[in-house]
Scaffold this active site. Structure first.
Site, short mmCIF file in Angstrom:
data_model
loop_
_atom_site.label_atom_id
_atom_site.label_comp_id
_atom_site.label_asym_id
_atom_site.label_seq_id
_atom_site.Cartn_x
_atom_site.Cartn_y
_atom_site.Cartn_z
N GLU A 67 44.12 61.30 42.51
CA GLU A 67 43.87 59.95 42.99
C GLU A 67 42.77 59.93 44.05
O GLU A 67 41.91 59.04 44.05
CB GLU A 67 45.19 59.35 43.54
CG GLU A 67 45.08 57.97 44.15
CD GLU A 67 44.58 56.88 43.21
OE1 GLU A 67 44.47 57.12 41.99
OE2 GLU A 67 44.26 55.79 43.70
N ARG A 116 44.56 34.67 47.79
CA ARG A 116 45.94 35.06 48.10
C ARG A 116 46.88 34.85 46.91
O ARG A 116 48.04 35.24 46.96
CB ARG A 116 46.47 34.23 49.28
CG ARG A 116 45.74 34.47 50.57
CD ARG A 116 46.35 33.65 51.68
NE ARG A 116 47.72 34.01 51.92
CZ ARG A 116 48.13 34.99 52.71
NH1 ARG A 116 47.26 35.70 53.38
NH2 ARG A 116 49.42 35.24 52.87
N LYS A 164 38.37 44.96 36.98
CA LYS A 164 39.67 45.06 37.64
C LYS A 164 40.79 45.26 36.62
O LYS A 164 41.73 45.98 36.86
CB LYS A 164 39.92 43.81 38.49
CG LYS A 164 41.23 43.83 39.28
CD LYS A 164 41.22 44.91 40.35
CE LYS A 164 42.56 45.06 41.07
NZ LYS A 164 42.68 46.40 41.68
N LYS A 210 39.33 57.81 43.60
CA LYS A 210 38.85 56.81 44.57
C LYS A 210 37.42 57.10 44.98
O LYS A 210 36.59 56.21 45.01
CB LYS A 210 39.73 56.78 45.84
CG LYS A 210 41.08 56.13 45.74
CD LYS A 210 41.08 54.64 45.55
CE LYS A 210 41.09 54.26 44.10
NZ LYS A 210 42.34 54.11 43.43
N HIS A 229 40.58 79.30 37.60
CA HIS A 229 40.33 79.34 36.15
C HIS A 229 39.09 78.53 35.79
O HIS A 229 38.93 78.12 34.63
CB HIS A 229 41.56 78.82 35.41
CG HIS A 229 42.78 79.64 35.69
ND1 HIS A 229 42.97 80.90 35.16
CD2 HIS A 229 43.83 79.42 36.50
CE1 HIS A 229 44.11 81.40 35.61
NE2 HIS A 229 44.65 80.53 36.44
N ASN A 258 55.70 30.95 51.52
CA ASN A 258 55.15 32.24 51.13
C ASN A 258 56.13 33.29 51.64
O ASN A 258 56.54 33.23 52.80
CB ASN A 258 53.78 32.39 51.80
CG ASN A 258 53.22 33.79 51.71
OD1 ASN A 258 53.47 34.50 50.73
ND2 ASN A 258 52.48 34.20 52.71
N GLY A 259 56.56 34.22 50.79
CA GLY A 259 57.50 35.26 51.22
C GLY A 259 58.58 35.46 50.18
O GLY A 259 58.46 35.00 49.04
N CYS A 262 51.17 34.17 48.89
CA CYS A 262 50.70 32.87 48.41
C CYS A 262 49.85 32.27 49.52
O CYS A 262 49.79 32.80 50.62
CB CYS A 262 51.87 31.94 48.13
SG CYS A 262 53.10 32.63 47.02
N GLU A 309 34.84 56.54 41.98
CA GLU A 309 34.63 55.21 41.42
C GLU A 309 33.89 54.27 42.36
O GLU A 309 33.25 53.33 41.91
CB GLU A 309 35.94 54.58 40.94
CG GLU A 309 36.90 54.16 42.01
CD GLU A 309 38.16 53.52 41.46
OE1 GLU A 309 38.09 52.82 40.45
OE2 GLU A 309 39.23 53.74 42.06
N TRP A 350 51.30 32.94 44.11
CA TRP A 350 51.29 34.27 43.49
C TRP A 350 52.76 34.55 43.24
O TRP A 350 53.51 34.86 44.16
CB TRP A 350 50.66 35.27 44.46
CG TRP A 350 50.66 36.68 43.97
CD1 TRP A 350 51.51 37.68 44.36
CD2 TRP A 350 49.77 37.27 43.04
NE1 TRP A 350 51.19 38.84 43.72
CE2 TRP A 350 50.13 38.62 42.91
CE3 TRP A 350 48.69 36.78 42.29
CZ2 TRP A 350 49.45 39.50 42.06
CZ3 TRP A 350 48.02 37.66 41.46
CH2 TRP A 350 48.39 38.99 41.35
C1 F6R Z 1 41.36 52.71 39.89
C2 F6R Z 1 42.00 51.62 39.18
C3 F6R Z 1 42.26 51.78 37.74
C4 F6R Z 1 43.57 51.08 37.34
C5 F6R Z 1 43.75 51.12 35.82
C6 F6R Z 1 45.07 50.53 35.40
O1 F6R Z 1 41.22 52.44 41.27
O2 F6R Z 1 42.29 50.59 39.76
O3 F6R Z 1 42.27 53.12 37.37
O4 F6R Z 1 44.62 51.74 37.97
O5 F6R Z 1 42.70 50.41 35.21
O6 F6R Z 1 45.15 49.19 35.76
P1 F6R Z 1 46.54 48.46 35.77
O7 F6R Z 1 47.39 49.09 36.83
O8 F6R Z 1 46.22 47.03 36.06
O9 F6R Z 1 47.16 48.64 34.42
#
Ligand code: F6R
Length: 609
Positions: free
Chosen positions: A482, A27, A604, A486, A505, A100-101, A2, A489, A74
Site C-alpha cells: 500500500e 460532503r 476514482k 500510494k 530473490h 449529520n451523524g 452530510c 500513483e 451521504w
Molecule cells: C488507490 C485506489 C484504488 C482503489 C481501487 C478500488 O489509491 O484508490 O486502487 O482502491 O480502484 O476501488 P474501490 O474500493 O472503489 O472498489
C-alpha cells in the site's frame, strides 16, 4: 458525512440554502433537500440525486421565505431516495430537522415512538429526532430539543426549525461539525465554512455538547444543562477554494487528517459499552450459518485488496478460518471453488468497481454468503450483497484512497473479532484486550498526524530519486504494498512493494544509494527478520527509512531515518503504519508539484473492466 445549511434573516432563504449546499456537495451528494417557512407553512422540497435535481424541482414548484434549512446527504441509514432525503418532519408537519451523524440507538427509539403512535415516513435514523422532539414539545422548542438530545446516543450535527417558533433555528453538535455565521440582522448555520463564505467571514465554531439558538439579531449558545457559553467570533481568512478543503492544500491531505474521526465513526456502535463484545447487525448470519462457514474468500481491487490482505491475517489468526484472497480481475477468470460454506467478503470504497461487482456476482451465484464492505450506502455492491458493513469514512474525493483504506482495515478487524467471538475461537479475556487496543487506534492515529512535519522533511529526500522499495513482512507485507502504491500513483516515482524475505530473490539488485528503501519494522513476530533485511539493504549502500514503534531503542542503529508510530498489538499496526506512508507519498508528490487529487490516467471509481 452530510452537509447542513440554515438561514434566518431578511433575504431569500432558498437562494442562500441552494448556494450553500452546492459549496458543501463534497460532503455528500446522493440526495438533497430544503425546508422553508412560507406563509405560515413548512414548504419541503427534496430529491434523490445531485443538487441540480433539487434546483430543478424548485423551478417547477418554487418556494419563498426568509427562514430555512437545507441538507445534502451521504447516506448512512437507508438508501438514497426521495423519502430518505432530509429534511424530515414530525407527524404534524410543523417541525423539520436536518442531521449529520449516526444515531446508535435509533432502532430502540423508533420502536418506542411508533408504540406511542408516531408515523415514520423514511428508513433514516434522523427521522427519530423529529418525532422525539415532537413528543417532548410542550410550548418550548429549546426545552424539547434538549430533552430529545438527552435520549440520543451517537454523533450529530442537528438543525431544527418549527412553525411554533417561527423566528428561531435551533442547532446542536456532538462529534459532527457545525459552524455559525454572523451577518447584519441575519444568521447562518453550516457544516463547514464554504457554505457561508459568500455572505460573512465572521463565524463561531460550535463545540461538542452545545446547543445554539439563532434569531435574526444574534445567537445564544448553551450546554445541554442550560449553562450559558460565551465564545469569541473567529474571522475566516481562507479563500473559497481553500475553505472547501478545510484549509488544506489538497483533498488528499484533508482526508489523511480526517482519519481519526473516520475511524471513530467506523467503530461507533459496534463495541458494547462494557468493551467485551463486538456487535455487527449488518452481518446477517444466524448462529447456525456462522458455524457452518468453512472458509472465507476476499475479493477486491487496488487499495481495497491490500485491506483484504490484512483481513486475511486477522481472520485466520483470530477466527481460525482459512482465507483465500483474490484481486477481483483475476478471480472472474479462474473458475474459483466457492460453495455454500464460503463467506465471500467484497471490499470496495465506491461499491461500483466493475471487476469487484463481477466477483460478487460469481460468489453469490455459486452459493456463498456475500458480505460487502463499502463506503457508499446504496452502491451496487451494497444492493447486491447479502450482508453489508459500512466504512463510515464520508465521501473520499482524492483519487488516492486514504481514509477509506484505514476504515476498511478497521472493519476487517471488527469482522475477525466478531467471527472469533461467535465461533468461540479465542478466550474472552484475549478478545477484550484486543477490543481495548482497537478502541485506542483513532487517538493513536491523531498522535501520528500531530508529528506530520517530520515526515514532510523526510519527503525532501525523494526529490531526486526515480525508484524506491517498500518492504514489510507478515501483516505488514500489505502495508509495504500500500505504501508503494500510494507513492507511485501520486508522485509517479517508481515504487515496488515487496515481502522483505523475498528481496534476495530479485529486487535486491535494484538497491543503490539513489533507490531508497522504506521498511516497516514494528515489534512482533517478524521484527528480528526485518532488522536482518534492513542490514542487507545497508550492506549494499542503500538508504533506509524505517517505520518503527515508539520507544524502540534498536531500530535507529540500523536505519538512516526512523518514523515512529504509537505501540499497539502487531495485528493492528497496519492501520497506524499506513498513515506516515500516506503522508510520505503526499509530501513527495507535493514537492514535485504533481496533480495530487487527480493523478494522470486514474479515475476514482473504475466502472469498466
Ligand atoms: C488507490 C485506489 C484504488 C482503489 C481501487 C478500488 O489509491 O484508490 O486502487 O482502491 O480502484 O476501488 P474501490 O474500493 O472503489 O472498489
Amino acid at each position: 458525512m452530510c452537509g447542513i445549511v440554515g438561514y434566518i434573516g431578511p433575504a431569500d432563504a432558498k437562494h442562500i440554502l441552494l448556494d450553500g449546499l452546492r459549496k458543501l456537495e463534497y460532503r455528500g451528494y446522493d440526495s438533497a433537500g430544503l425546508a422553508i417557512q412560507q406563509a405560515g407553512e413548512l414548504a419541503i422540497r427534496k430529491r434523490q440525486g445531485k443538487i441540480d435535481r433539487l434546483a430543478g424541482e424548485l423551478d417547477l414548484a418554487p418556494v419563498e421565505g426568509m427562514v430555512g434549512i437545507g441538507h445534502t446527504r451521504w447516506a448512512t441509514h437507508g438508501a438514497p431516495s426521495d423519502d430518505n432525503a432530509h429534511p424530515h418532519v414530525d407527524c404534524a408537519g410543523r417541525m423539520a430537522v436536518v442531521h449529520n451523524g449516526i444515531i446508535e440507538n435509533y432502532l430502540a427509539l423508533r420502536e418506542s415512538l411508533e408504540g406511542r403512535g408516531h408515523q415514520f415516513r423514511s428508513e433514516t435514523d434522523t427521522e427519530v429526532f423529529a418525532h422525539l422532539i415532537e413528543s417532548h414539545y410542550a410550548g418550548d422548542l429549546y426545552a424539547a430539543v434538549v430533552a430529545a438530545l438527552r435520549e440520543v446516543v451517537g454523533s450529530y450535527a442537528l438543525v431544527v426549525m418549527s412553525l411554533d417558533a417561527p423566528d428561531t433555528l435551533i442547532a446542536a453538535r456532538q462529534h459532527s461539525p457545525l459552524i455559525l455565521g454572523h451577518g447584519e440582522q441575519e444568521q447562518f448555520i453550516a457544516s463547514d465554512v464554504p457554505a457561508v463564505l459568500a455572505y460573512t467571514r465572521k463565524v463561531t465554531y460550535l463545540q461538542n455538547g452545545e446547543v445554539a439558538v439563532l434569531n435574526r439579531d444574534g445567537v445564544r449558545i448553551t450546554r445541554l444543562d442550560g449553562t450559558e457559553v460565551s465564545r469569541d467570533i473567529s474571522i475566516v481568512a481562507w479563500d473559497a477554494a481553500a475553505a472547501e478543503k478545510g484549509g488544506y492544500k489538497h483533498f488528499m491531505l484533508k482526508e489523511i487528517n480526517e482519519q481519526p474521526t473516520a475511524l471513530e465513526e467506523t467503530l461507533r456502535g459496534r463495541i458494547s459499552e462494557d468493551g467485551a463484545q463486538i456487535t455487527l447487525p449488518g452481518l446477517k448470519l444466524s448462529p447456525a450459518q456462522l458455524s457452518a462457514i468453512s472458509r472465507v474468500l476476499i475479493i477486491a481491487c487496488g487499495t481495497a485488496y491490500h485491506a483484504g490482505l490484512v483481513g486475511k491475517y486477522a481472520i485466520e489468526q483470530l477466527a481460525r478460518l482459512p482465507v483465500e484472497i483474490d484481486v477481483a480481475s483475476e478471480l472472474r477468470y479462474r473458475d474459483p471453488i466457492i460453495d455454500e460454506g464460503t463467506l465471500a467478503i467484497v471490499i470496495s470504497q465506491s461499491g461500483e468497481t466493475a471487476d469487484t461487482q463481477a466477483g460478487l456476482h460469481e460468489a453469490r451465484d455459486k452459493g456463498a454468503h456475500v458480505l460487502a464492505v463499502t463506503n457508499v450506502v446504496g452502491s451496487s455492491v451494497d444492493r447486491d450483497a447479502d450482508s453489508v458493513l459500512y466504512t463510515y469514512a464520508g465521501p473520499e474525493i482524492a483519487v488516492a484512497s486514504t481514509k477509506a483504506y484505514t476504515t476498511q482495515l478497521m472493519v476487517m478487524y471488527l469482522t475477525a473479532l466478531y467471527l472469533a467471538q461467535e465461533r468461540g475461537t479465542m478466550p474472552d479475556e484475549a478478545r477484550i484486550q484486543l477490543i481495548d487496543a482497537v478502541r485506542r487506534i483513532p487517538s493513536q492515529t491523531q498522535t501520528i498526524l500531530e508529528g506530520q512535519e517530520a515526515i514532510h522533511s523526510l519527503a525532501d529526500r525523494f526529490d531526486e530519486i526515480h525508484s524506491s522499495l517498500f518492504l514489510g513482512r507478515g501483516v505488514n507485507f500489505p502495508t509495504a504494498l500500500e505504501g508503494a502504491l500510494k507513492l507511485k500513483e501520486i508522485s509517479y516515482i517508481h515504487a515496488e512493494g515487496y515481502a522483505a524475505g523475498e528481496m534476495k530473490h530479485g529486487p535486491i539488485a535494484l538497491i543503490t544509494p539513489q533507490c531508497p528503501t522504506v521498511a516497516v519494522a514494528v515489534p512482533g513476530g517478524v521484527y528480528d527478520k526485518m532488522l536482518s533485511n534492513i542490514k542487507e539493504v545497508k550492506a549494499r549502500a542503500g538508504h533506509v527509512i524505517a517505520v518503527g514503534a515508539e520507544g524502540d531503542g534498536e531500530l535507529h542503529k540500523y536505519a538512516d531515518d526512523v518514523i515512529r508510530i504509537p505501540r499497539t498489538v502487531e495485528l493492528f499496526t497496519p492501520v497506524l503504519a499506513a498513515v506516515p506512508l500516506q503522508l510520505l507519498a503526499y509530501y513527495c508528490a507535493d514537492n514535485l508539484g504533481m496533480d495530487i487529487d487527480q493523478p494522470r490516467n486514474l479515475a476514482k471509481s473504475v466502472t469498466v473492466e
